[in-house]
Design a protein around this motif. Sequence first.
Motif: not given
Length: 79
Positions: A24-41
């Motif tokens: 059982k692992l900690f993961k980002f929600s889909e919305s947080l993952q997408q936000r991080m990817e947008l900010l990285l771009e």
Amino acid sequence: MVSILKKPSSLVHEICIEKVDSWKLFKFSESLQQRMELLLEKKKADQLMAEEASELEAIGELDRIFTHINAMMVAQDVN
């Protein structure tokens, strides 16, 4: 202009626990993952605003923390 540092704890509601194999692992929600990817771009394109840079820093800190915790949990299970 003063930039206010966003605290990683303000994003804790965006963390979920997901079962991956036997762990059982900690993961980002889909919305947080997408936000991080947008900010990285935006950072890569040199279009990141100061507030967004603070947000990306907070997300990155959470990513480092949970990557470390997940790795420790997997390593303990392997040994």
